[in-house]
Design a protein around this motif. Structure first.
Motif, short mmCIF file in Angstrom:
data_model
loop_
_atom_site.label_atom_id
_atom_site.label_comp_id
_atom_site.label_asym_id
_atom_site.label_seq_id
_atom_site.Cartn_x
_atom_site.Cartn_y
_atom_site.Cartn_z
N ILE A 195 7.95 -0.95 -8.95
CA ILE A 195 8.38 -1.95 -7.98
C ILE A 195 8.27 -3.35 -8.58
N HIS A 196 7.11 -3.63 -9.18
CA HIS A 196 6.87 -4.95 -9.77
C HIS A 196 7.82 -5.21 -10.93
N ASN A 197 8.10 -4.17 -11.71
CA ASN A 197 9.02 -4.30 -12.84
C ASN A 197 10.44 -4.67 -12.38
N GLU A 198 10.80 -4.24 -11.18
CA GLU A 198 12.12 -4.55 -10.62
C GLU A 198 12.14 -5.93 -9.95
N GLY A 199 11.01 -6.63 -9.96
CA GLY A 199 10.95 -7.98 -9.38
C GLY A 199 10.67 -8.01 -7.89
N PHE A 200 10.10 -6.93 -7.37
CA PHE A 200 9.78 -6.84 -5.95
C PHE A 200 8.27 -6.77 -5.75
N LYS A 201 7.85 -6.91 -4.50
CA LYS A 201 6.45 -6.78 -4.13
C LYS A 201 6.29 -5.50 -3.32
N GLU A 202 5.14 -4.90 -3.46
CA GLU A 202 4.83 -3.65 -2.75
C GLU A 202 4.35 -3.95 -1.34
N GLY A 203 5.05 -3.38 -0.37
CA GLY A 203 4.63 -3.47 1.02
C GLY A 203 3.97 -2.15 1.40
N GLU A 204 4.35 -1.63 2.54
CA GLU A 204 3.81 -0.35 3.01
C GLU A 204 4.83 0.74 2.74
N ILE A 205 4.48 1.66 1.84
CA ILE A 205 5.35 2.77 1.47
C ILE A 205 4.63 4.07 1.79
N ASN A 206 5.28 4.90 2.58
CA ASN A 206 4.72 6.18 2.97
C ASN A 206 5.58 7.30 2.42
N TYR A 207 4.97 8.13 1.59
CA TYR A 207 5.62 9.36 1.14
C TYR A 207 5.16 10.48 2.06
N ILE A 208 6.10 11.23 2.59
CA ILE A 208 5.79 12.37 3.44
C ILE A 208 6.40 13.60 2.78
N PHE A 209 5.53 14.50 2.31
CA PHE A 209 5.97 15.72 1.66
C PHE A 209 6.02 16.82 2.71
N MET A 244 0.84 -1.18 0.00
CA MET A 244 0.00 0.00 0.00
C MET A 244 0.88 1.25 0.00
N ILE A 245 0.56 2.16 -0.85
CA ILE A 245 1.30 3.42 -0.93
C ILE A 245 0.41 4.53 -0.37
N SER A 246 0.96 5.29 0.57
CA SER A 246 0.19 6.40 1.12
C SER A 246 0.98 7.69 0.97
N PHE A 247 0.24 8.78 0.95
CA PHE A 247 0.81 10.10 0.77
C PHE A 247 0.38 10.98 1.94
N ASN A 248 1.35 11.61 2.55
CA ASN A 248 1.12 12.46 3.71
C ASN A 248 1.71 13.84 3.43
N TYR A 249 1.01 14.86 3.87
CA TYR A 249 1.40 16.23 3.54
C TYR A 249 1.63 17.04 4.81
N ASP A 275 -3.67 8.54 -7.30
CA ASP A 275 -3.88 7.24 -7.95
C ASP A 275 -2.87 7.01 -9.06
N LEU A 276 -2.65 8.02 -9.89
CA LEU A 276 -1.69 7.89 -10.99
C LEU A 276 -0.29 7.61 -10.45
N VAL A 277 0.13 8.37 -9.45
CA VAL A 277 1.47 8.20 -8.87
C VAL A 277 1.59 6.86 -8.17
N SER A 278 0.57 6.47 -7.44
CA SER A 278 0.57 5.19 -6.74
C SER A 278 0.72 4.03 -7.72
N ASN A 279 -0.04 4.06 -8.81
CA ASN A 279 0.06 3.01 -9.83
C ASN A 279 1.44 2.99 -10.48
N TRP A 280 1.99 4.17 -10.75
CA TRP A 280 3.32 4.28 -11.34
C TRP A 280 4.39 3.67 -10.42
N VAL A 281 4.34 4.01 -9.15
CA VAL A 281 5.30 3.47 -8.19
C VAL A 281 5.13 1.96 -8.07
N SER A 282 3.89 1.49 -7.98
CA SER A 282 3.61 0.05 -7.88
C SER A 282 4.16 -0.70 -9.09
N ASN A 283 3.89 -0.18 -10.27
CA ASN A 283 4.36 -0.82 -11.50
C ASN A 283 5.89 -0.86 -11.55
#
Length: 136
Positions: A26-40, A1-6, A16-24
Motif C-alpha cells: 500500500i505504502h509503495n503505491e503511495g497510499f496510506k493504510e486504513g482499515e482493511i478486513n480480509y474475510i476468508f 489496520m489489517i485484520s483477518f477473519n475466518y 504478521d508477515l502478510v499484514s506487513n506485506w500488504v502494508s508495504n
C-alpha cells in the motif's frame, strides 16, 4: 489496520508477515493504510454475498467492498478458499501463490488499478507479480 477473519477452517500461517506485506505494498503505491478486513470463507458464503449485494448468481474467488477515501485505503475483502484452491490447480501454481495473488489483487483495485481491458489486465498482472515477488 489489517485484520483477518475466518469463516472457514483455513487460517494464515503468519498474519504478521502478510499484514506487513500488504502494508508495504500500500505504502509503495503511495497510499496510506486504513482499515482493511480480509474475510476468508467458503464458496457458499461468498455466493450468498455475490447474490445479495451484486446480484450475480456465480461462484467467484474474491469480492471486495471499497471504502477508500482519497489516499486512505480501506475495505472488506472476501476470499473463497475453495475457489483459490481450484484456481491454483487450474493455473498450475501453488495454493500460497494463488492466495497471495488474490489478496494483493483486491488491494490493487483499491489503489485504482482496473482489469476490464486487456491492457488493464496486463498491468494488474504485472503489479501482482511484482508484489508477490516481495513476499519474504
Amino acid at each position: 489496520m489489517i485484520s483477518f477473519n475466518y469463516e472457514t477452517d483455513f487460517e494464515l500461517a503468519s498474519e504478521d508477515l502478510v499484514s506487513n506485506w500488504v502494508s508495504n505494498s500500500i505504502h509503495n503505491e503511495g497510499f496510506k493504510e486504513g482499515e482493511i478486513n480480509y474475510i476468508f470463507c467458503d464458496d457458499a458464503y461468498l455466493l450468498d454475498i455475490n447474490i445479495e449485494f451484486l446480484e450475480h448468481d456465480t461462484l467467484t474467488d474474491i469480492i471486495s467492498f471499497d471504502y477508500t477515501l482519497g489516499k486512505l485505503i480501506s475495505g472488506d475483502i472476501y476470499i473463497s478458499i475453495e475457489r483459490v484452491k481450484e484456481n491454483a490447480k487450474d493455473f498450475d501454481v501453488t495454493f500460497d501463490n494463488e492466495l497471495s495473488r488474490v489478496m494483493i489483487h483486491g488491494i490493487l483495485h483499491y489503489c485504482g488499478y482496473k482489469d476490464k481491458t486487456e491492457a488493464d489486465q496486463s498491468e494488474m498482472r504485472s503489479k501482482e507479480n511484482y508484489y508477490i515477488s516481495k513476499l519474504p
